[in-house]
Design a protein around this motif. Structure first.
Motif, PDB file in Angstrom:
ATOM      1  N   PHE A  86     134.471  96.541 107.054  1.00 36.63           N
ATOM      2  CA  PHE A  86     135.638  96.115 107.459  1.00 36.63           C
ATOM      3  C   PHE A  86     136.388  97.324 108.117  1.00 36.63           C
ATOM      4  O   PHE A  86     136.387  98.285 107.312  1.00 36.63           O
ATOM      5  N   ASN A 120     136.716  93.347 112.696  1.00 35.76           N
ATOM      6  CA  ASN A 120     137.254  92.533 111.617  1.00 35.76           C
ATOM      7  C   ASN A 120     137.892  93.364 110.539  1.00 35.76           C
ATOM      8  O   ASN A 120     137.467  94.492 109.926  1.00 35.76           O
ATOM      9  N   GLY A 128     139.192  92.383 107.589  1.00 38.39           N
ATOM     10  CA  GLY A 128     138.605  92.286 106.184  1.00 38.39           C
ATOM     11  C   GLY A 128     139.476  91.257 105.569  1.00 38.39           C
ATOM     12  O   GLY A 128     139.033  90.727 104.381  1.00 38.39           O
TER      13      GLY A 128
END
Length: 411
Positions: free
Chosen positions: A321, A295, A297
């Motif tokens: 993240f 991920n 962010g």
């Protein structure tokens, strides 16, 4: 498992001024937009796009490494004008050195190796205006035998607004045949930032598609929406069986990575690593090394801020993240990107070349494994929309004003 936030954010947000969705181009509309794969329709998708990201949930910890801004220089190449097009988005070479060019208003052009230009019939209807329209074009890995191409575009939707769509078709002379929409993002509604970039896995058996968050912010962290993601699909548009959350089904099964804003570049380097670049908000353009299940962010962190000036925490504020390998503030506004592999410019082999829009530049990034650094930024004088490597090794770029250029070594 993808590191999505535990609780979905309640509000929606955008990171740029809203882009109007004008009327659809319906001159050539094969098929019915109500047919074919349909992404999820989420409550509130048709709401107006907001102006700011959600309020920060973490104290800002400034980013101190990875900034890639360098001084611009004159291009050390010979530049030759090769043609003129209208509001282009993407260029892609075919094996015979002919060139496909998408024009956002909804035209697909074929420039033959001798310079003659033809318009391709059978292009799908597009939702034009703002950042929408006919977007990326990519020849299939087996194009030489199959004549298959893929098109991404903003598709007008029956329930209002538009959706990112992916079509597969066969190029037969100057016409498209056997057109089929194989994937839709869903979450139909307003907003620009479609992403829409297509890249094929090195083995040619799957494809990757960038899907922007449509200026709505929070879908990038919603695992049930295909916005703000990089998807890995089969060549028929289904979820790739090796995806991190394939067994979960739905959008999760298709998702390779999440937390993206507006990804305009996606390429594999010869070592098999996947690199992506995306436009940040006010500052914070990113070059990311894409890894499955990660991920990145957005919109919870960014090395830029809202256009209003309201702060967004930098990546170090939320270390769970994935941070960009390189980032730009002030922005370069990245467009298309290639990984250069040819012999015409031996010193540039292994480098990334990134088209610069607001920076009116072409940026060379030297890559070494998982590391990357900005090596050169060439002043081009106009907004560069896309970049491609020709079969002979020359670098071609297309400008927002439609001018097509060929870059070769100075003699």
């Amino acid at each position: 498992m993808i590191a999505f936030t535990a609780a979905l954010l309640a509000s929606t947000a955008c990171s740029a001024e809203p882009q109007a969705q004008a009327g659809a181009n319906t001159a050539a509309a094969p098929g019915d937009v109500t047919q074919g794969p349909q992404g999820p329709q989420v409550a509130g998708s048709n709401a107006p796009v907001p102006k700011n990201a959600p309020a920060p949930t973490a104290r800002n910890v400034p980013a101190t490494t990875g900034r890639a801004n360098i001084a611009a220089t004159e291009p050390p190449v010979t530049i030759t004008v090769m043609g003129q097009f209208g509001d282009p988005f993407s260029i892609a070479f075919l094996p015979d050195a002919s060139l496909l060019v998408t024009e956002k208003a909804g035209a697909l052009k074929l420039r033959a190796a001798d310079g003659r230009v033809s318009e391709i019939a059978g292009v799908p209807a597009v939702a034009g205006g703002g950042q929408g329209g006919l977007l990326d074009v990519a020849p299939a890995p087996d194009f030489a035998t199959s004549r298959t191409i893929y098109l991404s575009y903003a598709e007008p939707r029956p329930n209002g607004g538009s959706s990112l769509a992916l079509m597969r078709a066969r190029l037969d002379g100057t016409s498209l045949r056997d057109q089929r929409v194989i994937w839709r993002a869903g979450s139909d509604g307003p907003g620009g930032q479609f992403g829409a970039i297509i890249a094929f896995a090195p083995d040619g058996k799957s494809l990757f598609l960038t899907s922007g968050e449509r200026q709505r912010f929070t879908p990038a962290q919603d695992p049930e929406q295909a916005l703000g993601k990089i998807m890995r699909l089969t060549l028929d548009g289904a979820a790739w069986p090796g995806n991190p959350m394939y067994k979960a089904g739905g959008v999760r099964a298709m998702t390779w990575s999440s937390g993206h804003r507006n990804p305009y570049g996606l390429v594999f380097t010869p070592d098999g690593r996947l690199w992506e670049e995306e436009m940040g908000p006010r500052g914070g353009d990113e070059l990311n090394l894409i890894q499955p299940g990660k991920n990145y962010g957005w919109p919870l962190v960014s090395n830029g801020d809202n256009y209003s000036g309201v702060e967004i925490p930098d990546h170090p504020s939320r270390p769970e993240f994935q941070a960009p390998v390189a980032w730009w503030n002030p922005v370069i506004s990245p467009g298309g990107m290639i990984a250069y592999t040819a012999a015409m410019f031996p010193a540039y082999r292994g480098s990334l070349f990134i088209a610069g829009l607001s920076s009116k530049s072409l940026v060379r990034v030297a890559v070494n494994g998982e590391r990357a650094r900005a090596a050169e930024q060439w002043t081009m004088g106009e907004r560069i929309r896309d970049v491609a490597q020709a079969p002979d090794g020359a670098i071609w770029v297309i400008q927002d004003d439609g001018k097509l250029l060929r870059l070769t070594p100075k003699r």
